[in-house]
Design a protein around this motif. Structure first.
Motif, PDB file in Angstrom:
ATOM      1  N   VAL A 175      55.688  56.693  19.657  1.00 16.17           N
ATOM      2  CA  VAL A 175      56.016  55.281  19.883  1.00 16.17           C
ATOM      3  C   VAL A 175      57.285  54.914  19.120  1.00 16.17           C
ATOM      4  N   ILE A 176      57.359  55.325  17.853  1.00 17.59           N
ATOM      5  CA  ILE A 176      58.527  55.002  17.029  1.00 17.59           C
ATOM      6  C   ILE A 176      59.791  55.614  17.624  1.00 17.59           C
ATOM      7  N   ALA A 177      59.726  56.898  17.987  1.00 11.39           N
ATOM      8  CA  ALA A 177      60.889  57.584  18.566  1.00 11.39           C
ATOM      9  C   ALA A 177      61.328  56.925  19.864  1.00 11.39           C
ATOM     10  N   HIS A 178      60.350  56.528  20.677  1.00 10.70           N
ATOM     11  CA  HIS A 178      60.671  55.884  21.958  1.00 10.70           C
ATOM     12  C   HIS A 178      61.392  54.559  21.734  1.00 10.70           C
ATOM     13  N   LEU A 179      60.936  53.780  20.776  1.00 10.89           N
ATOM     14  CA  LEU A 179      61.563  52.492  20.506  1.00 10.89           C
ATOM     15  C   LEU A 179      62.985  52.672  19.990  1.00 10.89           C
ATOM     16  N   TYR A 180      63.200  53.631  19.089  1.00 11.58           N
ATOM     17  CA  TYR A 180      64.563  53.886  18.601  1.00 11.58           C
ATOM     18  C   TYR A 180      65.472  54.373  19.741  1.00 11.58           C
ATOM     19  N   ARG A 181      64.897  55.107  20.669  1.00 11.46           N
ATOM     20  CA  ARG A 181      65.684  55.682  21.763  1.00 11.46           C
ATOM     21  C   ARG A 181      66.040  54.639  22.817  1.00 11.46           C
ATOM     22  N   THR A 182      65.154  53.702  23.079  1.00 11.98           N
ATOM     23  CA  THR A 182      65.358  52.773  24.196  1.00 11.98           C
ATOM     24  C   THR A 182      65.903  51.407  23.783  1.00 11.98           C
ATOM     25  N   LEU A 183      65.693  51.001  22.547  1.00 15.75           N
ATOM     26  CA  LEU A 183      66.199  49.702  22.111  1.00 15.75           C
ATOM     27  C   LEU A 183      67.591  49.865  21.504  1.00 15.75           C
ATOM     28  N   THR A 184      68.479  48.999  21.864  1.00 18.43           N
ATOM     29  CA  THR A 184      69.860  49.112  21.410  1.00 18.43           C
ATOM     30  C   THR A 184      70.288  47.864  20.649  1.00 18.43           C
ATOM     31  N   SER A 185      71.409  48.024  19.923  1.00 22.19           N
ATOM     32  CA  SER A 185      72.029  46.918  19.206  1.00 22.19           C
ATOM     33  C   SER A 185      71.009  46.228  18.284  1.00 22.19           C
ATOM     34  N   SER A 186      70.981  44.904  18.298  1.00 23.58           N
ATOM     35  CA  SER A 186      70.089  44.173  17.393  1.00 23.58           C
ATOM     36  C   SER A 186      68.618  44.349  17.740  1.00 23.58           C
ATOM     37  N   MET A 187      68.329  44.815  18.978  1.00 25.67           N
ATOM     38  CA  MET A 187      66.945  45.028  19.386  1.00 25.67           C
ATOM     39  C   MET A 187      66.288  46.169  18.611  1.00 25.67           C
ATOM     40  N   ILE A 189      65.855  46.392  15.702  1.00 24.38           N
ATOM     41  CA  ILE A 189      65.061  45.861  14.591  1.00 24.38           C
ATOM     42  C   ILE A 189      63.577  46.033  14.865  1.00 24.38           C
ATOM     43  N   TYR A 190      63.196  46.025  16.151  1.00 26.31           N
ATOM     44  CA  TYR A 190      61.780  46.160  16.494  1.00 26.31           C
ATOM     45  C   TYR A 190      61.309  47.610  16.346  1.00 26.31           C
ATOM     46  N   ALA A 191      62.203  48.569  16.529  1.00 31.02           N
ATOM     47  CA  ALA A 191      61.860  49.967  16.266  1.00 31.02           C
ATOM     48  C   ALA A 191      61.615  50.163  14.773  1.00 31.02           C
ATOM     49  N   ALA A 192      62.514  49.583  13.959  1.00 29.06           N
ATOM     50  CA  ALA A 192      62.338  49.665  12.504  1.00 29.06           C
ATOM     51  C   ALA A 192      61.059  48.958  12.066  1.00 29.06           C
ATOM     52  N   TYR A 193      60.779  47.829  12.715  1.00 28.58           N
ATOM     53  CA  TYR A 193      59.561  47.059  12.403  1.00 28.58           C
ATOM     54  C   TYR A 193      58.323  47.927  12.569  1.00 28.58           C
ATOM     55  N   PHE A 194      58.227  48.625  13.695  1.00 27.16           N
ATOM     56  CA  PHE A 194      57.006  49.399  13.962  1.00 27.16           C
ATOM     57  C   PHE A 194      56.948  50.686  13.138  1.00 27.16           C
ATOM     58  N   GLU A 195      58.082  51.266  12.801  1.00 28.87           N
ATOM     59  CA  GLU A 195      58.036  52.406  11.878  1.00 28.87           C
ATOM     60  C   GLU A 195      57.501  51.941  10.524  1.00 28.87           C
ATOM     61  N   PHE A 196      57.960  50.780  10.085  1.00 32.68           N
ATOM     62  CA  PHE A 196      57.488  50.216   8.825  1.00 32.68           C
ATOM     63  C   PHE A 196      55.999  49.884   8.905  1.00 32.68           C
ATOM     64  N   ALA A 197      55.554  49.338  10.044  1.00 30.30           N
ATOM     65  CA  ALA A 197      54.142  48.966  10.218  1.00 30.30           C
ATOM     66  C   ALA A 197      53.244  50.193  10.184  1.00 30.30           C
ATOM     67  N   PHE A 198      53.643  51.249  10.886  1.00 31.70           N
ATOM     68  CA  PHE A 198      52.835  52.468  10.931  1.00 31.70           C
ATOM     69  C   PHE A 198      52.763  53.168   9.568  1.00 31.70           C
ATOM     70  N   TYR A 199      53.815  53.049   8.753  1.00 34.76           N
ATOM     71  CA  TYR A 199      53.871  53.854   7.532  1.00 34.76           C
ATOM     72  C   TYR A 199      53.787  53.039   6.244  1.00 34.76           C
ATOM     73  N   THR A 200      53.364  51.769   6.344  1.00 37.02           N
ATOM     74  CA  THR A 200      52.990  51.006   5.147  1.00 37.02           C
ATOM     75  C   THR A 200      51.594  50.410   5.270  1.00 37.02           C
ATOM     76  N   GLY A 201      51.128  50.187   6.503  1.00 35.55           N
ATOM     77  CA  GLY A 201      49.818  49.576   6.696  1.00 35.55           C
ATOM     78  C   GLY A 201      49.797  48.094   6.378  1.00 35.55           C
ATOM     79  N   MET A 202      50.957  47.477   6.175  1.00 35.42           N
ATOM     80  CA  MET A 202      50.984  46.040   5.904  1.00 35.42           C
ATOM     81  C   MET A 202      50.571  45.252   7.140  1.00 35.42           C
ATOM     82  N   ARG A 203      49.980  44.095   6.919  1.00 37.58           N
ATOM     83  CA  ARG A 203      49.566  43.229   8.024  1.00 37.58           C
ATOM     84  C   ARG A 203      50.804  42.707   8.757  1.00 37.58           C
ATOM     85  N   PRO A 204      50.709  42.488  10.071  1.00 38.89           N
ATOM     86  CA  PRO A 204      51.851  41.940  10.809  1.00 38.89           C
ATOM     87  C   PRO A 204      52.400  40.656  10.201  1.00 38.89           C
TER      88      PRO A 204
END
Length: 382
Positions: A175-187, A189-204
């Motif tokens: 999922v993380i790789a797909h988001l980094y691959r398909t989202l461009t420019s300022s978008m 940020i959502y790939a980074a968001y989900f990588e952070f979510a998966f690897y910190t366990g913090m609440r949304p």
């Protein structure tokens, strides 16, 4: 005239003469009163009309349910979101029937009728509504307005068990790789968001409210001390306890990617983006992510394109918790990182704690018993 109402013995003096006609009028009035009591329709207003000179009515100071509920809600020291939930629950389920009734006239039977006649959205909603009403009446008992809590005898639905449905590590990384691959420019940020979510366990809500000032990349720590609730930043966590989350390499990578996006946004001349105080700001209109739908559309799209079973994005948090447990990390440490109690962690994720150690536990049993007569095959001489 003597009768019992609301568990109290009443005695009213009537203005009738002691004549056959007066006695008949008194008898008719008593029959009317007892009938209204029997059918549960006698209230303070009717009582005052039947007995305008009553000493009981003159000294009655019992508030109506609606009045008391409003005063009770105003006096509660709770956050805005909790107050809103209580207000909605009271207005939707209890006020239509109870608002105009004196609080000491409300019985368990009345409440059962309300519960039985309500079309509840779910057992969880029903349970919450009853519990909130119980809290209100518990305060009325403490205030001396009623002798017992009428909600005590109302049966609560069983607590719904939360569905824990984490992703595998391979699914998370896909999922993380797909988001980094398909989202461009300022978008991105959502790939980074989900990588952070998966690897910190913090609440949304905690990730959405994360500010750069709370991130220490040198010490590899973030301070979790605020959340987004009801479209606003609240200076608290869900449990009201601030904590520090230690960042692994994947979480640090997400932070670095968020920095790149921020720099790119600041270099854009056509759209003058102000420097955001938030690590994961949305791409349009708002300073911070105000609701889950902003990120969920990208998340669900990725799951669909990867043919991964659809799940709530909250399962990113569950994924991190189960990864840590299956890696053999200390449960107390994991609980602290997640903002859980150890007891909550163990009860929520018992399946994953057990799955990695079941056979080793059986091995311990066998190692203790091997060589004993209970399991050893003995050679019997012929």
């Amino acid at each position: 005239m003597r009768f019992t109402w609301k568990g109290q013995r009443r005695c009213e003096t009537l203005p009738y003469p002691q004549t056959p006609k007066g006695l008949k009028a008194a008898a008719d009035l008593r029959a009317n009163v007892t009938s209204q009591i029997k059918h549960g329709i006698l209230d303070e207003q009717r009582y005052a009309e039947l007995f305008p000179n009553s000493s009981y009515a003159a000294h009655s100071a019992t508030p109506l349910f609606g009045e008391y509920a409003q005063e009770w809600l105003n006096s509660r020291e709770v956050v805005a979101g909790t107050r809103k939930n209580y207000r909605i629950s009271l207005n939707l389920y209890w006020m239509p029937t109870l608002a105009t009734l004196p609080i000491d006239s409300i019985t368990s039977m009345m409440l059962r009728k309300v519960v039985g006649n309500t079309d509840w959205k779910s057992p969880g909603v029903k349970r919450s509504a009853i519990q909130r009403l119980k809290t209100l009446f518990a305060t009325a008992v403490k205030d001396g307005l009623i002798n017992r809590n009428p909600v005590d005898s109302i049966e609560l639905p069983s607590r719904a068990k939360k569905v824990i449905d984490p992703f595998t590590v391979a699914e998370a990384d896909a999922v993380i790789a797909h988001l980094y691959r398909t989202l461009t420019s300022s978008m991105r940020i959502y790939a980074a968001y989900f990588e952070f979510a998966f690897y910190t366990g913090m609440r949304p809500s905690e990730i959405a409210a994360l500010r750069w000032e709370a991130v220490d990349q040198d010490k590899r720590l973030v301070d979790v001390c605020r959340i987004v609730a009801d479209y606003q930043i609240e200076e608290r966590t869900k449990t009201k306890d601030a904590r520090q989350v230690m960042l692994n390499s994947r979480a640090l990578h997400a932070i670095a990617e968020a920095e790149k996006v921020a720099c790119q946004r600041n270099r854009q001349s056509r759209r003058k983006h102000p420097q955001s105080a938030f690590v994961f700001p949305p791409t349009k209109n708002f300073e911070f992510i105000q609701q889950a739908s902003v990120t969920d559309k990208h998340f669900q799209a990725a799951l669909g394109e990867l043919n991964i079973r659809a799940r709530r994005q909250y399962n990113c948090r569950h994924t991190y918790a189960t990864m840590c447990l299956m890696a053999g990390m200390n449960p107390a440490f994991i609980a602290n990182q997640l903002g859980h109690s150890v007891q909550m962690l163990l009860s929520t994720y018992a399946r994953w704690i057990n799955s990695s150690t079941d056979w080793s536990e059986i091995g311990k049993l066998e190692s203790k018993l091997i060589g004993t007569k209970s399991v050893q095959t003995e050679t019997v001489p012929l």
